[in-house]
Write a protein that holds these residues in place. Structure first.
Motif, PDB file in Angstrom:
ATOM      1  N   MET A 167      14.915 -14.593   6.040  1.00 32.86           N
ATOM      2  CA  MET A 167      14.654 -14.750   7.403  1.00 32.86           C
ATOM      3  C   MET A 167      14.000 -13.759   7.826  1.00 32.86           C
ATOM      4  O   MET A 167      13.300 -14.009   8.921  1.00 32.86           O
ATOM      5  CB  MET A 167      16.131 -14.652   8.107  1.00 32.86           C
ATOM      6  N   VAL A 168      13.682 -12.682   7.268  1.00 32.73           N
ATOM      7  CA  VAL A 168      12.932 -11.498   7.579  1.00 32.73           C
ATOM      8  C   VAL A 168      11.520 -11.397   6.578  1.00 32.73           C
ATOM      9  O   VAL A 168      11.742 -11.801   5.388  1.00 32.73           O
ATOM     10  CB  VAL A 168      13.538 -10.134   7.585  1.00 32.73           C
ATOM     11  N   ASP A 169      10.869 -10.436   6.924  1.00 36.83           N
ATOM     12  CA  ASP A 169       9.626 -10.237   6.031  1.00 36.83           C
ATOM     13  C   ASP A 169       9.699  -8.675   5.184  1.00 36.83           C
ATOM     14  O   ASP A 169       9.017  -8.415   4.221  1.00 36.83           O
ATOM     15  CB  ASP A 169       8.246 -10.070   6.972  1.00 36.83           C
ATOM     16  N   LYS A 197       4.530   3.651   8.907  1.00 35.96           N
ATOM     17  CA  LYS A 197       3.496   2.318   9.220  1.00 35.96           C
ATOM     18  C   LYS A 197       2.680   2.262   7.867  1.00 35.96           C
ATOM     19  O   LYS A 197       2.380   1.052   7.598  1.00 35.96           O
ATOM     20  CB  LYS A 197       2.775   2.859  10.446  1.00 35.96           C
ATOM     21  N   ALA A 198       2.008   3.215   7.517  1.00 36.71           N
ATOM     22  CA  ALA A 198       1.306   2.903   6.108  1.00 36.71           C
ATOM     23  C   ALA A 198       1.983   2.435   5.119  1.00 36.71           C
ATOM     24  O   ALA A 198       1.465   1.093   4.584  1.00 36.71           O
ATOM     25  CB  ALA A 198       0.564   4.374   5.796  1.00 36.71           C
ATOM     26  N   LEU A 199       3.276   2.818   4.830  1.00 35.92           N
ATOM     27  CA  LEU A 199       4.232   2.112   3.709  1.00 35.92           C
ATOM     28  C   LEU A 199       4.572   0.676   4.208  1.00 35.92           C
ATOM     29  O   LEU A 199       4.438  -0.215   3.469  1.00 35.92           O
ATOM     30  CB  LEU A 199       5.495   2.904   3.585  1.00 35.92           C
ATOM     31  N   MET A 200       4.707   0.579   5.522  1.00 32.60           N
ATOM     32  CA  MET A 200       4.951  -0.906   5.646  1.00 32.60           C
ATOM     33  C   MET A 200       3.632  -1.927   5.670  1.00 32.60           C
ATOM     34  O   MET A 200       3.979  -3.117   5.209  1.00 32.60           O
ATOM     35  CB  MET A 200       5.612  -1.168   7.185  1.00 32.60           C
ATOM     36  N   GLU A 201       2.699  -1.514   5.950  1.00 28.53           N
ATOM     37  CA  GLU A 201       1.331  -2.042   5.877  1.00 28.53           C
ATOM     38  C   GLU A 201       1.370  -2.625   4.335  1.00 28.53           C
ATOM     39  O   GLU A 201       1.032  -3.636   3.932  1.00 28.53           O
ATOM     40  CB  GLU A 201       0.290  -1.375   6.179  1.00 28.53           C
ATOM     41  N   MET A 202       1.428  -1.528   3.340  1.00 29.79           N
ATOM     42  CA  MET A 202       1.183  -1.595   1.934  1.00 29.79           C
ATOM     43  C   MET A 202       2.479  -2.820   1.357  1.00 29.79           C
ATOM     44  O   MET A 202       1.907  -3.623   0.688  1.00 29.79           O
ATOM     45  CB  MET A 202       1.406  -0.783   1.217  1.00 29.79           C
ATOM     46  N   LEU A 203       3.430  -2.831   2.080  1.00 32.76           N
ATOM     47  CA  LEU A 203       4.489  -3.661   1.474  1.00 32.76           C
ATOM     48  C   LEU A 203       4.753  -5.095   2.103  1.00 32.76           C
ATOM     49  O   LEU A 203       4.922  -5.859   1.234  1.00 32.76           O
ATOM     50  CB  LEU A 203       5.948  -2.889   1.505  1.00 32.76           C
ATOM     51  N   LEU A 204       4.254  -4.960   3.477  1.00 32.80           N
ATOM     52  CA  LEU A 204       4.490  -6.361   4.381  1.00 32.80           C
ATOM     53  C   LEU A 204       3.391  -7.077   4.320  1.00 32.80           C
ATOM     54  O   LEU A 204       3.374  -8.379   4.725  1.00 32.80           O
ATOM     55  CB  LEU A 204       5.300  -5.963   5.431  1.00 32.80           C
ATOM     56  N   ALA A 205       2.176  -6.485   4.375  1.00 32.72           N
ATOM     57  CA  ALA A 205       0.985  -7.379   4.839  1.00 32.72           C
ATOM     58  C   ALA A 205       0.630  -8.267   3.947  1.00 32.72           C
ATOM     59  O   ALA A 205       0.926  -8.250   2.588  1.00 32.72           O
ATOM     60  CB  ALA A 205      -0.220  -6.355   4.712  1.00 32.72           C
TER      61      ALA A 205
END
Length: 317
Positions: free
Chosen positions: A114-116, A309-317
């Protein structure tokens, strides 16, 4: 095909080619990836301060599971995902069936459809590993008893934005051989710097983790010797969350391991003092050091958001 693999293949809308990328320990990244994240964090911090739109994760949802409470972890992840255009969903054990004994793998099977992405802050490291093993989406370790990779990534960013590469430098860790010490060991091996760990007898890092970092990490008893000529001096509270009953014993064991102005004087004149916070002035560090000119603890606290934020961009984008 195993039942778990079959469920993954059949999961509507959440099928992924291969396994999702997780961040459970710092060395889940390569050294080049760390450098790329640090450069990206510099840019994201500048965008935030100058008002440049950087909503690159629009409609992405980050589930945030907190079995251990936190100020910095919750605020940095929730604010960070919002600034990237997404939404953070706070989940405590009382909000989940985990609090009633549901297996963590079952919770992962449901939530991750249900989530990203999912961030977990918990106790035993096996719990975040079990969740990741059953998750369809990237899982980020927000802290376990064994590792705190987001904080050390942040500390590396804090050094990077002020001084550049940490390769070849010297870091002095003063105090408990805990999850932060373990993550610093991983960082030393990954990025090629010297790590000196000044720990009282009986409070050394996990032997297996220390053995894996033996080429770059050394345990010492004398905190002043560890700090001699160091570029960074860093520490943590003497009794972490869940160790409150040991506070008196730990205070006696760590009494000689306080970071004060005399210890900082042994480091390089321009050495930085770091602390993951919260700090106990007068215990592991004096107020003179924590609030002094060499301290970058407040920059560290803010930098959690930018590095993640940089980590989330890498993993979730």
């Amino acid at each position: 095909m195993s039942p778990s693999a079959r469920r993954r293949q059949e999961a509507g809308g959440k099928t992924r080619p291969g396994s999702p990328r997780h961040f459970l320990r710092l060395d889940d990244l390569g050294s080049g990836e760390v450098e790329t994240l640090l450069e990206r964090a510099v840019a994201l911090k500048a965008y935030r301060r100058t008002g440049v739109d950087h909503a690159n994760l629009i409609r992405r949802v980050l589930g945030m599971i907190f079995e251990k409470p936190s100020t910095r972890t919750r605020v940095s992840f929730e604010a960070g995902i919002y600034q990237l255009g997404g939404h953070g969903m706070f989940l405590s054990p009382d909000d989940l069936q985990l609090g009633r004994g549901e297996p963590i793998g079952d919770t992962a099977e449901v939530v991750s459809r249900m989530v990203d992405g999912v961030m977990i802050r918990t106790f035993g490291h096996h719990r975040v590993e079990a969740f990741a093993a059953a998750s369809y989406v990237p899982v980020i370790n927000g802290l376990t008893d064994s590792y705190h990779p987001c904080q050390v990534l942040t500390d590396l960013f804090t050094w990077y934005e002020q001084r550049g590469s940490i390769s070849g430098r010297t870091v002095a860790w003063i105090g408990d051989g805990n999850n932060m010490a373990h993550s610093w060991i991983k960082a030393a091996v990954l990025l090629g710097f010297e790590l000196r760990l000044a720990c009282p007898e009986g409070f050394e890092p996990d032997p297996a983790i220390l053995e894996g970092g033996a080429s770059h990490a050394t345990v010492m008893r004398d905190p002043r010797a560890a700090a001699q000529g160091a570029d960074i001096v860093t520490t943590d509270v003497w009794a972490s969350m869940g160790q409150e009953a040991e506070s008196d014993d730990r205070e006696r064991a760590f009494g000689a391991y306080q970071v004060d102005s005399d210890l900082m004087a042994a480091a390089k004149p321009d050495a930085l003092f770091m602390h993951c916070l919260p700090a106990h002035r007068g215990e592991e560090v004096t107020a003179e050091v924590l609030d002094g000119p060499q301290s970058v603890v407040w920059e560290e606290a803010e930098n959690r958001m930018h590095a993640q934020k940089a980590l989330m961009e890498m993993l979730l984008a």
